[in-house]
Design a protein around this motif. Structure first.
Motif, PDB file in Angstrom:
ATOM      1  N   ALA A   1      68.098  56.301  -8.716  1.00  0.00           N
ATOM      2  CA  ALA A   1      67.105  57.058  -9.482  1.00  0.00           C
ATOM      3  C   ALA A   1      65.707  56.711  -8.960  1.00  0.00           C
ATOM      4  O   ALA A   1      65.523  55.667  -8.330  1.00  0.00           O
ATOM      5  N   PRO A   2      64.709  57.564  -9.229  1.00  0.00           N
ATOM      6  CA  PRO A   2      63.345  57.212  -8.831  1.00  0.00           C
ATOM      7  C   PRO A   2      62.900  55.904  -9.494  1.00  0.00           C
ATOM      8  O   PRO A   2      63.185  55.674 -10.668  1.00  0.00           O
ATOM      9  N   GLY A   3      62.243  55.053  -8.718  1.00  0.00           N
ATOM     10  CA  GLY A   3      61.629  53.861  -9.305  1.00  0.00           C
ATOM     11  C   GLY A   3      62.551  52.694  -9.572  1.00  0.00           C
ATOM     12  O   GLY A   3      62.205  51.781 -10.319  1.00  0.00           O
TER      13      GLY A   3
ATOM     14  N   ASP B   1      61.616  61.173   1.374  1.00  0.00           N
ATOM     15  CA  ASP B   1      60.701  61.309   0.230  1.00  0.00           C
ATOM     16  C   ASP B   1      60.355  62.790   0.084  1.00  0.00           C
ATOM     17  O   ASP B   1      60.214  63.497   1.082  1.00  0.00           O
ATOM     18  N   PRO B   2      60.200  63.269  -1.149  1.00  0.00           N
ATOM     19  CA  PRO B   2      59.842  64.684  -1.297  1.00  0.00           C
ATOM     20  C   PRO B   2      58.552  65.047  -0.558  1.00  0.00           C
ATOM     21  O   PRO B   2      58.454  66.113   0.035  1.00  0.00           O
ATOM     22  N   HIS B   3      57.548  64.166  -0.584  1.00  0.00           N
ATOM     23  CA  HIS B   3      56.240  64.556  -0.026  1.00  0.00           C
ATOM     24  C   HIS B   3      55.473  63.453   0.717  1.00  0.00           C
ATOM     25  O   HIS B   3      54.861  63.715   1.730  1.00  0.00           O
TER      26      HIS B   3
ATOM     27  N   GLY C   1      60.064  68.657  -1.364  1.00  0.00           N
ATOM     28  CA  GLY C   1      60.602  68.919  -2.689  1.00  0.00           C
ATOM     29  C   GLY C   1      62.123  68.963  -2.733  1.00  0.00           C
ATOM     30  O   GLY C   1      62.701  68.973  -3.813  1.00  0.00           O
ATOM     31  N   GLY C   2      62.767  68.997  -1.579  1.00  0.00           N
ATOM     32  CA  GLY C   2      64.244  68.995  -1.535  1.00  0.00           C
ATOM     33  C   GLY C   2      64.787  67.710  -2.131  1.00  0.00           C
ATOM     34  O   GLY C   2      64.169  66.652  -2.005  1.00  0.00           O
ATOM     35  N   CYS C   3      65.970  67.798  -2.757  1.00  0.00           N
ATOM     36  CA  CYS C   3      66.418  66.705  -3.621  1.00  0.00           C
ATOM     37  C   CYS C   3      67.374  65.707  -2.967  1.00  0.00           C
ATOM     38  O   CYS C   3      67.903  64.841  -3.646  1.00  0.00           O
TER      39      CYS C   3
ATOM     40  N   GLU D   1      66.669  55.326   3.356  1.00  0.00           N
ATOM     41  CA  GLU D   1      66.307  55.375   1.936  1.00  0.00           C
ATOM     42  C   GLU D   1      66.333  56.834   1.508  1.00  0.00           C
ATOM     43  O   GLU D   1      65.502  57.642   1.923  1.00  0.00           O
TER      44      GLU D   1
ATOM     45  N   VAL E   1      66.285  60.200  -1.103  1.00  0.00           N
ATOM     46  CA  VAL E   1      65.380  60.687  -2.146  1.00  0.00           C
ATOM     47  C   VAL E   1      65.852  60.124  -3.500  1.00  0.00           C
ATOM     48  O   VAL E   1      67.056  60.036  -3.737  1.00  0.00           O
ATOM     49  N   GLY E   2      64.924  59.735  -4.350  1.00  0.00           N
ATOM     50  CA  GLY E   2      65.279  59.175  -5.655  1.00  0.00           C
ATOM     51  C   GLY E   2      65.934  60.216  -6.546  1.00  0.00           C
ATOM     52  O   GLY E   2      65.244  61.092  -7.085  1.00  0.00           O
ATOM     53  N   ASN E   3      67.259  60.114  -6.701  1.00  0.00           N
ATOM     54  CA  ASN E   3      68.011  61.160  -7.395  1.00  0.00           C
ATOM     55  C   ASN E   3      69.452  60.680  -7.502  1.00  0.00           C
ATOM     56  O   ASN E   3      70.031  60.252  -6.506  1.00  0.00           O
TER      57      ASN E   3
ATOM     58  N   LEU F   1      72.016  62.608  -8.522  1.00  0.00           N
ATOM     59  CA  LEU F   1      72.977  63.718  -8.446  1.00  0.00           C
ATOM     60  C   LEU F   1      73.044  64.326  -7.043  1.00  0.00           C
ATOM     61  O   LEU F   1      74.095  64.305  -6.403  1.00  0.00           O
ATOM     62  N   CYS F   2      71.921  64.862  -6.575  1.00  0.00           N
ATOM     63  CA  CYS F   2      71.949  65.678  -5.349  1.00  0.00           C
ATOM     64  C   CYS F   2      72.444  64.941  -4.098  1.00  0.00           C
ATOM     65  O   CYS F   2      73.145  65.539  -3.282  1.00  0.00           O
TER      66      CYS F   2
ATOM     67  N   ALA G   1      62.851  60.984 -14.845  1.00  0.00           N
ATOM     68  CA  ALA G   1      63.877  60.312 -14.044  1.00  0.00           C
ATOM     69  C   ALA G   1      64.947  59.745 -14.979  1.00  0.00           C
ATOM     70  O   ALA G   1      64.691  59.563 -16.173  1.00  0.00           O
ATOM     71  N   PRO G   2      66.141  59.450 -14.460  1.00  0.00           N
ATOM     72  CA  PRO G   2      67.153  58.815 -15.309  1.00  0.00           C
ATOM     73  C   PRO G   2      66.653  57.477 -15.861  1.00  0.00           C
ATOM     74  O   PRO G   2      66.013  56.714 -15.136  1.00  0.00           O
TER      75      PRO G   2
ATOM     76  N   LEU H   1      63.142  66.322  -9.677  1.00  0.00           N
ATOM     77  CA  LEU H   1      62.968  67.432  -8.737  1.00  0.00           C
ATOM     78  C   LEU H   1      63.588  68.728  -9.260  1.00  0.00           C
ATOM     79  O   LEU H   1      62.896  69.729  -9.452  1.00  0.00           O
TER      80      LEU H   1
ATOM     81  N   GLU I   1      59.139  52.063 -13.475  1.00  0.00           N
ATOM     82  CA  GLU I   1      59.379  52.937 -12.307  1.00  0.00           C
ATOM     83  C   GLU I   1      58.279  52.826 -11.261  1.00  0.00           C
ATOM     84  O   GLU I   1      58.437  53.320 -10.148  1.00  0.00           O
TER      85      GLU I   1
ATOM     86  N   LYS J   1      55.088  57.683  -8.741  1.00  0.00           N
ATOM     87  CA  LYS J   1      55.954  58.850  -9.011  1.00  0.00           C
ATOM     88  C   LYS J   1      55.181  60.173  -9.121  1.00  0.00           C
ATOM     89  O   LYS J   1      55.652  61.189  -8.613  1.00  0.00           O
TER      90      LYS J   1
ATOM     91  N   LYS K   1      54.776  61.318  -5.614  1.00  0.00           N
ATOM     92  CA  LYS K   1      56.030  61.662  -4.937  1.00  0.00           C
ATOM     93  C   LYS K   1      56.675  62.915  -5.513  1.00  0.00           C
ATOM     94  O   LYS K   1      57.441  63.589  -4.834  1.00  0.00           O
ATOM     95  N   TYR K   2      56.431  63.170  -6.800  1.00  0.00           N
ATOM     96  CA  TYR K   2      57.049  64.312  -7.490  1.00  0.00           C
ATOM     97  C   TYR K   2      55.950  65.168  -8.126  1.00  0.00           C
ATOM     98  O   TYR K   2      55.928  65.375  -9.341  1.00  0.00           O
TER      99      TYR K   2
ATOM    100  N   GLU L   1      55.175  68.346  -8.185  1.00  0.00           N
ATOM    101  CA  GLU L   1      55.445  69.649  -8.811  1.00  0.00           C
ATOM    102  C   GLU L   1      55.737  69.487 -10.294  1.00  0.00           C
ATOM    103  O   GLU L   1      55.229  70.237 -11.135  1.00  0.00           O
TER     104      GLU L   1
END
Lengths: 218, 218
Positions: free
Chosen positions: A37-39, A65-67, A89-91, A116, A118-120, A122-123, B37-38, B122, B142, B146, B149-150, B152
């Motif tokens: 997860a992020p963070g 990283d998204p950005h 922005g891709g996950c 490393e 992207v913080g996620n 699921l995806c 985030a989770p 995301l 976190e 953030k 990085k996120y 949007e």
């Protein structure tokens, strides 16, 4: 129809990932895909690992990283080679992104490659990046229910790092709660509780990782 | 081509969301979409808000989760009506899911509807659920990067709740760091630092939310 599209996407990805894995193995590069997860502290974990193992191993990092390029700046400051991938922005990362990153690097001196993700939670799950080891990082303040809520990523990981254990005395969540739930989902998960803040557990993780890199039993 | 598919998907979603928003408004139901985030503490925030506002408002919750019904069980235990949506690993809720959930509920007695999105910074970003207010929850552990990085999801939120501020004395991250970065991305974000553990800041958040529900200026 959506499922077919996804299947065909991951089928192409799987082939690229398999080629990457074979190529890295031939070059004696051990590759670790870190998801969380992020963070949760992925970048700090990589920094601490570079600090501990940098004398034994030549380490490179592909940062997803998204950005931003904040994380690649951090690991470069630790003396590691770093390549940044911005997903716009891709996950998740995919194997084609890793292929492109590898083609931009001089891989010949590398022993250990971190990716490393992207913080996620699921995806990234079904996107093989050609790694030899997948590590999921849980942060103690996230609570203990994440393995139950995100079982796929726990099922497909080999190693669980529980970070921020220095906060345990202040939290209702215990590392045991997380380990118990993670082992319900994946009983073969190797677990390392660590604090990147105090350094607790970092040596145990790094000693084990070094043995993995050298092809020795854990 | 991928972008076109996505555009057409969100266009259909936007229409459904707009209908939901109008319908809820006509019924005097104020709808809040909570993203994070989770493990940031969305469910605990909802529990504390029910505890504080349950006497003033009739509250319902639509809970989004990849697999479990742990969270709907928690808010039901607080006396709120809860409907669980399991996305089966899907990384965000969409307006069609909310439509289906609303059709399964008796909405007539409801004043305030929370939608707890899937834990993800995301995927939920561009999926309007018909809410009147979007709240992003950041957890102090976190870290402060953030919003950068996120960006949007911070751009498209109205309110930022910074949770777990009771841990601030033990962390390098300060609430100020998070607020500064969040305001770089979205200067109009209304910010509430809270601790769901100690209760600090919950009253301020709930008083403000109550004014929003009643259509009064913040």
């Amino acid at each position: 129809m959506r499922i077919e599209v996804n299947k065909s996407l991951t089928a192409v990805n799987d082939k690229t990932a398999e080629k990457i894995r074979t190529e890295l193995q031939e070059k004696n590069i051990f590759c670790v895909n870190i998801v969380s997860a992020p963070g949760s502290g992925k970048t700090t974990l990589i920094e601490k690992t570079i600090s501990q193992l940098g004398k034994n191993l030549r380490i490179a990092v592909i940062e997803g990283d998204p950005h931003t390029d904040l994380d690649s700046g951090r690991v470069q400051a630790m003396g590691a080679v770093a390549v940044q991938i911005n997903t716009q922005g891709g996950c998740h990362l995919d194997a084609a992104m890793i292929r492109k990153a590898l083609d931009s690097m001089d891989t010949s001196p590398i022993d250990l490659l971190f990716i490393e993700n992207v913080g996620n939670l699921l995806c990234p799950t079904f996107w093989d990046l050609g790694e030899h080891l997948r590590v999921v990082v849980a942060s103690l303040p996230e609570g203990s229910d994440k393995p139950l809520k995100y079982p796929e990523i726990y099922s497909l990981s080999h190693t669980l790092i529980i970070n921020k254990i220095d906060l345990e005395p202040l939290l209702k969540t215990t590392r045991k709660d997380i380990i118990d739930n993670a082992h319900l989902i994946n009983s073969s998960l190797q677990v390392f509780p660590v604090s990147c803040e105090t350094g607790e557990g970092i040596k145990e993780w790094c000693d084990w990782l070094l043995r993995q890199c050298k092809g020795m039993p854990g």
